[in-house]
Design a protein around this motif. Sequence first.
Motif, short mmCIF file in Angstrom:
data_model
loop_
_atom_site.label_atom_id
_atom_site.label_comp_id
_atom_site.label_asym_id
_atom_site.label_seq_id
_atom_site.Cartn_x
_atom_site.Cartn_y
_atom_site.Cartn_z
N ASP A 101 0.83 -1.21 0.00
CA ASP A 101 0.00 0.00 0.00
C ASP A 101 0.86 1.25 0.00
OD1 ASP A 101 -2.87 -1.15 0.52
OD2 ASP A 101 -1.55 -2.19 1.92
N VAL A 102 2.01 1.19 0.67
CA VAL A 102 2.98 2.29 0.64
C VAL A 102 4.34 1.69 0.31
CG1 VAL A 102 4.12 4.13 1.94
CG2 VAL A 102 1.70 3.64 2.35
N LEU A 103 4.95 2.20 -0.75
CA LEU A 103 6.28 1.74 -1.16
C LEU A 103 7.30 2.84 -0.89
CD1 LEU A 103 5.73 -0.05 -4.60
CD2 LEU A 103 6.70 -1.06 -2.54
N ASN A 104 8.37 2.49 -0.21
CA ASN A 104 9.49 3.38 0.04
C ASN A 104 10.72 2.73 -0.60
OD1 ASN A 104 11.33 4.49 2.99
ND2 ASN A 104 11.14 5.46 1.01
N VAL A 105 10.90 2.99 -1.89
CA VAL A 105 11.93 2.31 -2.67
C VAL A 105 13.18 3.18 -2.73
CG1 VAL A 105 12.54 1.36 -4.93
CG2 VAL A 105 10.21 1.09 -4.03
N LEU A 106 14.25 2.73 -2.08
CA LEU A 106 15.53 3.44 -2.09
C LEU A 106 16.40 2.85 -3.20
CD1 LEU A 106 16.26 3.52 1.75
CD2 LEU A 106 15.04 5.21 0.36
N PRO A 107 16.69 3.62 -4.25
CA PRO A 107 17.53 3.11 -5.32
C PRO A 107 19.01 3.20 -4.97
CG PRO A 107 16.93 5.35 -5.80
CD PRO A 107 16.26 5.00 -4.48
N ALA A 108 19.84 2.70 -5.86
CA ALA A 108 21.28 2.89 -5.71
C ALA A 108 21.59 4.39 -5.68
CB ALA A 108 22.02 2.22 -6.86
N MET A 109 22.72 4.73 -5.09
CA MET A 109 23.10 6.13 -4.95
C MET A 109 24.49 6.35 -5.53
SD MET A 109 21.71 6.61 -1.03
CE MET A 109 20.14 5.83 -0.59
N HIS A 110 24.75 7.60 -5.89
CA HIS A 110 26.08 7.97 -6.36
C HIS A 110 26.35 9.43 -5.99
CE1 HIS A 110 23.93 9.97 -9.60
NE2 HIS A 110 23.50 8.82 -10.11
N ALA A 111 27.55 9.90 -6.29
CA ALA A 111 27.92 11.27 -5.95
C ALA A 111 26.95 12.25 -6.60
CB ALA A 111 29.34 11.56 -6.42
N GLY A 112 26.74 13.39 -5.93
CA GLY A 112 25.81 14.38 -6.40
C GLY A 112 26.10 14.87 -7.81
N PRO A 113 25.11 15.48 -8.46
CA PRO A 113 25.24 15.87 -9.88
C PRO A 113 26.45 16.74 -10.17
CG PRO A 113 22.97 16.11 -9.13
CD PRO A 113 23.79 15.81 -7.91
N LEU A 114 26.75 17.70 -9.29
CA LEU A 114 27.86 18.60 -9.55
C LEU A 114 29.18 17.84 -9.65
CD1 LEU A 114 28.81 21.53 -9.89
CD2 LEU A 114 29.18 21.59 -7.41
N ALA A 115 29.37 16.85 -8.79
CA ALA A 115 30.61 16.07 -8.82
C ALA A 115 30.76 15.32 -10.14
CB ALA A 115 30.63 15.10 -7.65
N ARG A 116 29.64 14.86 -10.66
CA ARG A 116 29.69 14.05 -11.87
C ARG A 116 29.79 14.91 -13.13
NH1 ARG A 116 28.00 8.81 -11.35
NH2 ARG A 116 26.61 8.82 -13.17
N THR A 117 29.17 16.08 -13.12
CA THR A 117 29.21 16.93 -14.32
C THR A 117 30.50 17.73 -14.42
OG1 THR A 117 28.04 18.72 -13.17
CG2 THR A 117 26.70 17.14 -14.42
N THR A 118 31.22 17.90 -13.32
CA THR A 118 32.46 18.68 -13.35
C THR A 118 33.70 17.80 -13.39
OG1 THR A 118 32.42 18.82 -10.93
CG2 THR A 118 31.43 20.64 -12.15
N GLY A 119 33.53 16.50 -13.50
CA GLY A 119 34.68 15.61 -13.65
C GLY A 119 35.31 15.14 -12.37
#
Length: 426
Positions: free
Chosen positions: A272-290
């Motif tokens: 009835d209530v789903l709390n789905v925690l997906p995989a995680m990674h470094a925040g967007p800024l870390a990934r877009t700036t190399g």
Amino acid sequence: MRRRDWILAGASLTACATVRAQPSWRRARVVVVGGGIGGATAARYLRLWSDHQLEVVLIDPQATFVSCPLSNLVLGGFTTLEALSRPMDALDAQGVHRIRDHVTHIDTERRLVLLAGSDPLRYDKLIVSPGIDLDWSSVQGLRDAHQSGQILQAWKAGPETLALRRQLEALPDGGVFALTIPEAPYRCPPGPYERASVVAAWMKQARPRSKLLVLDANPDITSKAALFKKVWAERYAGLIEYRPLHKAVAVETGRSAGGVVRFELQSPERADVLNVLPAMHAGPLARTTGLAGSGPAPGRWCPVHYQTFASPLAADVHVIGDAIQVAPAMPKSGHMANAHAKVAAAAVLSSLAGLPPDDQPMLTNTCYSHVDGQQVIHVASVHRYLAQEKTYRTVPGSGGVSDGPTALEARYAWHWARTLWSDMLG
């Protein structure tokens, strides 16, 4: 001040104990990106340890810090977000120049931070605390289910925490709440199991015929396993059902909250209530700036030189907090981000003064977990940098776990949190 609080406030203090105020600090600017626990701590200690001479700029859009630690209590109805919130302007009195804006890019060659609503900002040294982001692609259908408000995560404390609480309050007696946990590493190893415990405590009183499914991609509980299992068996038997090796790969929803979660190998589950925690990674800024690697598929986490948390991918840049590729047995936690910040701040000040960094920095960590609204268990550790291995190792015999949940530990948990907030903001 309690001894545990002194340890929190004083971590890595020796790294700057011999560095006196330097004329070079008056000519330098250090920019800190990210106003969470790591970034705010770094900004405050750069000012504190430079005798308030260094120009420190903190960039973050938020006016209020909302603590992820203890936020599971909001889901259980045991506290409020207001009790976990602190104004960021407390840093103003420390002489930190705050810019409420979003960073769009970091030009590490020209040492410029580009902002959405302001002119580019030059830096001599940069500390980035980009936090984590949820990997929506790891669970098919989850992005759309989240955007529609049907399946929430609340893994960053704030409005979504309140929205998930409302979903729980709408749960019928006899309904099912399902919490899925991604494969480690993820932010706050004991966090999902604490969440299950405090939600179960509420359900036991308010929805006693309901069921709470903990569907874990890992082979076992990743932190304080024996303690959580004992609590669940003694307090929540028949209410919490724990299933390891359940890796969520897809969700399906209808017109209301809840739906079906599908797994890599096991049969699907409806809740009835789903709390789905997906995989995680470094925040967007870390990934877009190399800072997490370059190319079309950057790495999941940011590599760092552990002695100083300097990035090997960009000169004069340090990365701290949950976004880094952690050392062995190093959790992604608020306490650890606070400790990273102090080591990085000390290293920056030493570099600006023309001195070598501390050759043996140490980190401490404590993670408190509520098992209901009144009792807590904890795990603690001490980590020493080993130059010959270029990494951190836990100090033998340090730390440990609780004997069992107590109300006294709950008092410690709140004292710890308030000390942490004061330590990072002043």
